[in-house]
Motif scaffolding. Structure first.
Motif, PDB file in Angstrom:
ATOM      1  N   UNK A   4       0.822  -1.203   0.000  1.00  0.00           N
ATOM      2  CA  UNK A   4       0.000   0.000   0.000  1.00  0.00           C
ATOM      3  C   UNK A   4       0.858   1.257   0.000  1.00  0.00           C
ATOM      4  N   UNK A   5       1.914   1.252   0.801  1.00  0.00           N
ATOM      5  CA  UNK A   5       2.823   2.393   0.846  1.00  0.00           C
ATOM      6  C   UNK A   5       3.556   2.597  -0.466  1.00  0.00           C
ATOM      7  N   UNK A   6       4.022   1.497  -1.099  1.00  0.00           N
ATOM      8  CA  UNK A   6       4.711   1.590  -2.379  1.00  0.00           C
ATOM      9  C   UNK A   6       3.784   2.151  -3.452  1.00  0.00           C
ATOM     10  N   UNK A   7       2.535   1.692  -3.454  1.00  0.00           N
ATOM     11  CA  UNK A   7       1.557   2.203  -4.412  1.00  0.00           C
ATOM     12  C   UNK A   7       1.343   3.699  -4.227  1.00  0.00           C
ATOM     13  N   UNK A   8       1.295   4.114  -2.983  1.00  0.00           N
ATOM     14  CA  UNK A   8       1.098   5.535  -2.693  1.00  0.00           C
ATOM     15  C   UNK A   8       2.271   6.364  -3.182  1.00  0.00           C
ATOM     16  N   UNK A   9       3.488   5.835  -3.063  1.00  0.00           N
ATOM     17  CA  UNK A   9       4.675   6.556  -3.522  1.00  0.00           C
ATOM     18  C   UNK A   9       4.663   6.707  -5.039  1.00  0.00           C
ATOM     19  N   UNK A  10       4.424   5.602  -5.751  1.00  0.00           N
ATOM     20  CA  UNK A  10       4.408   5.653  -7.209  1.00  0.00           C
ATOM     21  C   UNK A  10       3.321   6.602  -7.704  1.00  0.00           C
ATOM     22  N   UNK A  11       2.148   6.506  -7.102  1.00  0.00           N
ATOM     23  CA  UNK A  11       1.046   7.386  -7.477  1.00  0.00           C
ATOM     24  C   UNK A  11       1.401   8.844  -7.221  1.00  0.00           C
ATOM     25  N   UNK A  29       4.444  10.291  -7.003  1.00  0.00           N
ATOM     26  CA  UNK A  29       5.478  10.784  -7.917  1.00  0.00           C
ATOM     27  C   UNK A  29       4.878  11.077  -9.289  1.00  0.00           C
ATOM     28  N   UNK A  30       4.052  10.155  -9.782  1.00  0.00           N
ATOM     29  CA  UNK A  30       3.421  10.374 -11.081  1.00  0.00           C
ATOM     30  C   UNK A  30       2.480  11.568 -11.072  1.00  0.00           C
ATOM     31  N   UNK A  31       1.687  11.687 -10.024  1.00  0.00           N
ATOM     32  CA  UNK A  31       0.748  12.810  -9.935  1.00  0.00           C
ATOM     33  C   UNK A  31       1.467  14.137  -9.809  1.00  0.00           C
ATOM     34  N   UNK A  32       2.606  14.134  -9.125  1.00  0.00           N
ATOM     35  CA  UNK A  32       3.398  15.355  -8.981  1.00  0.00           C
ATOM     36  C   UNK A  32       3.768  15.920 -10.345  1.00  0.00           C
ATOM     37  N   UNK A  76      -0.854   2.384 -11.719  1.00  0.00           N
ATOM     38  CA  UNK A  76      -0.521   3.216 -12.875  1.00  0.00           C
ATOM     39  C   UNK A  76      -1.687   4.095 -13.325  1.00  0.00           C
ATOM     40  N   UNK A  77      -2.923   3.632 -13.170  1.00  0.00           N
ATOM     41  CA  UNK A  77      -4.044   4.512 -13.517  1.00  0.00           C
ATOM     42  C   UNK A  77      -4.196   5.642 -12.505  1.00  0.00           C
ATOM     43  N   UNK A  78      -3.799   5.392 -11.261  1.00  0.00           N
ATOM     44  CA  UNK A  78      -3.920   6.430 -10.233  1.00  0.00           C
ATOM     45  C   UNK A  78      -2.980   7.599 -10.473  1.00  0.00           C
ATOM     46  N   UNK A  79      -1.924   7.374 -11.252  1.00  0.00           N
ATOM     47  CA  UNK A  79      -1.014   8.472 -11.589  1.00  0.00           C
ATOM     48  C   UNK A  79      -1.783   9.596 -12.271  1.00  0.00           C
ATOM     49  N   UNK A  80      -2.744   9.230 -13.112  1.00  0.00           N
ATOM     50  CA  UNK A  80      -3.560  10.221 -13.800  1.00  0.00           C
ATOM     51  C   UNK A  80      -4.872  10.492 -13.059  1.00  0.00           C
TER      52      UNK A  80
END
Length: 432
Positions: A53-60, A62-65, A116-120
């Motif tokens: 869950x934490x890793x997903x939050x980090x990737x999301x 960074x992408x959202x940033x 990956x969809x959460x990035x957008x």
């Protein structure tokens, strides 16, 4: 006639946000149980789930940033409706995956899709909705309008959580996927765009930039990457150009950091300490959502003219930190329910922050400004799991240095106190 069209547009926007948020929130009470059952069946504490869950939050994050300022800038030129289509469509994919099955293999497929969809998707729909409201509402009424928009999302949260309370897990994801599709179709068919003339906003990449040697040698996909980094530079430049905007951005960062820490820790904390299941999570969320809806729809339009956004923001920050401190020392399973009532006041900050920010920029920069705040929230979501996920796992395990399961939530509460101090600094600057 124009006012009627504007009113209808806002009505369609509110319905779109309600349907979209319903599809997102209905899975919130069950996702913890689904994750635990898929990865650690029969256990109430699972390090793997916490770290994933934490890793997903980090990737999301960074992408959202990178994506939020770009999405906001593109919406200033091409319209909010066009940019809303992409995240709302992508939101369907992970929900449809778990609607099909929830076994371990399918869960990992969902995990990858969701990451990956959460990035957008993460934050972009609300960001664009706020920009849409700013396009159609005068400055003096924006705080109330933003509050109504947030209240609509809270109503969707309450209704979705109430449904999840009585539906089976399989049916819950099927309903979520169906409503995600319905919200996208409704938006495309009925929502009028708030920017009819594409010349309203300045081009994201000007003709001078397009003729530069750097871009002449770049393929199309490299141009898009360049524009992403350019959006980040624009974000930094805009922050430096306005002291109030910078100070509110700092408050927003600490706000999101504390909230992300609470969300990353609270469910696993309650499951480990009081053995909460999806029904109890749903009951808790209904209380928070109902309190937030009442506050945003009824109290905020009355309190904003009397107290102004800055005072109301400070009140919200205080109650948010008080909620965390009470939750972290919960001595019985009924205490989290009492703490949840603080949502009557702790829901104020986001609407107030967005309203303050909207007044600091021109009308053709609303998408960019809201995107900047969303990207700052994403940055907080990157940092939060790096700190709170290990703390949560450590203090819920047998390796804890002392018996304090809610230690990570207490740390999030101290973060809230820090943002309250930042808000006090902003108020002193504003009123002196």
């Amino acid at each position: 006639m124009e006012e009627t069209t504007t009113f209808q547009g806002l009505g369609h926007l509110f319905m779109t946000i309600f349907l979209y948020c319903f599809s997102v929130f209905i899975v919130a009470p069950v996702i913890t149980d689904v994750s635990m059952a898929a990865l650690c069946p029969g256990k109430d504490e699972c390090s793997l789930v916490i770290y994933l869950s934490g890793f997903q939050q980090i990737i999301t994050g960074v992408g959202s940033l990178m994506m939020m300022p770009l999405v906001g800038s593109l919406s200033d030129k091409h319209g909010r409706k066009s940019l809303l289509t992409l995240p709302m469509t992508l939101n369907i994919l992970p929900l449809a995956t778990l609607a099909y099955s929830r076994g371990t293999t399918i869960f990992y497929v969902y995990y990858v899709l969701k990451t990956f969809t959460s990035i957008i998707c993460e934050g972009s729909v609300l960001c664009l909705a706020l920009a849409y409201v700013a396009d159609n509402v005068s400055e003096g009424q924006r705080a109330s309008a933003f509050g109504i928009l947030t209240g609509i999302a809270s109503c969707a949260f309450v209704c979705a959580t109430l449904c999840a309370r009585f539906l089976s897990i399989a049916t819950t994801f099927q309903v979520a996927a169906t409503l995600a599709i319905l919200s996208t179709v409704y938006m495309r068919l009925l929502l009028p765009d708030s920017i009819q003339d594409n010349s309203v906003g300045a081009p994201i990449v000007s003709s001078e930039n397009l003729s530069s040697p750097l871009l002449e040698d770049c393929p199309g996909h490299r141009n898009r990457i360049f524009r992403s980094f350019r959006s980040v530079r624009e974000m930094a430049s805009l922050m430096r150009s306005s002291v109030p905007l910078f100070q509110v951005a700092v408050v927003s960062f600490f706000s999101s950091l504390g909230e992300a820490g609470l969300h990353a820790s609270s469910m696993y904390y309650l499951k480990a300490k009081f053995h909460f299941n999806k029904d109890q999570f749903a009951d808790l969320m209904i209380i928070c959502g109902a309190a937030g809806s009442i506050s945003q729809l009824l109290f905020m339009p009355i309190l904003v003219p009397a107290l102004k956004e800055e005072r109301l923001l400070s009140i919200g920050l205080f109650f948010a930190s008080a909620h965390m401190f009470l939750l972290c020392v919960a001595w019985s399973s009924w205490v989290p329910y009492i703490a949840a009532i603080s949502a009557l006041f702790s829901v104020f900050p986001q609407s107030c922050i967005r309203s303050i920010v909207s007044k600091q920029v021109a009308s053709y920069e609303q998408g960019k400004a809201q995107g900047i705040i969303s990207s700052i929230c994403s940055l907080a979501n990157v940092i939060s799991p790096l700190a709170f996920s290990p703390l949560t796992d450590w203090f819920l395990s047998e390796r804890a240095p002392f018996n304090f399961p809610g230690f990570s939530i207490m740390c999030a509460g101290f973060t809230m106190r820090e943002r309250l101090a930042q808000m006090s600094q902003y108020e002193r600057t504003l009123f002196t």
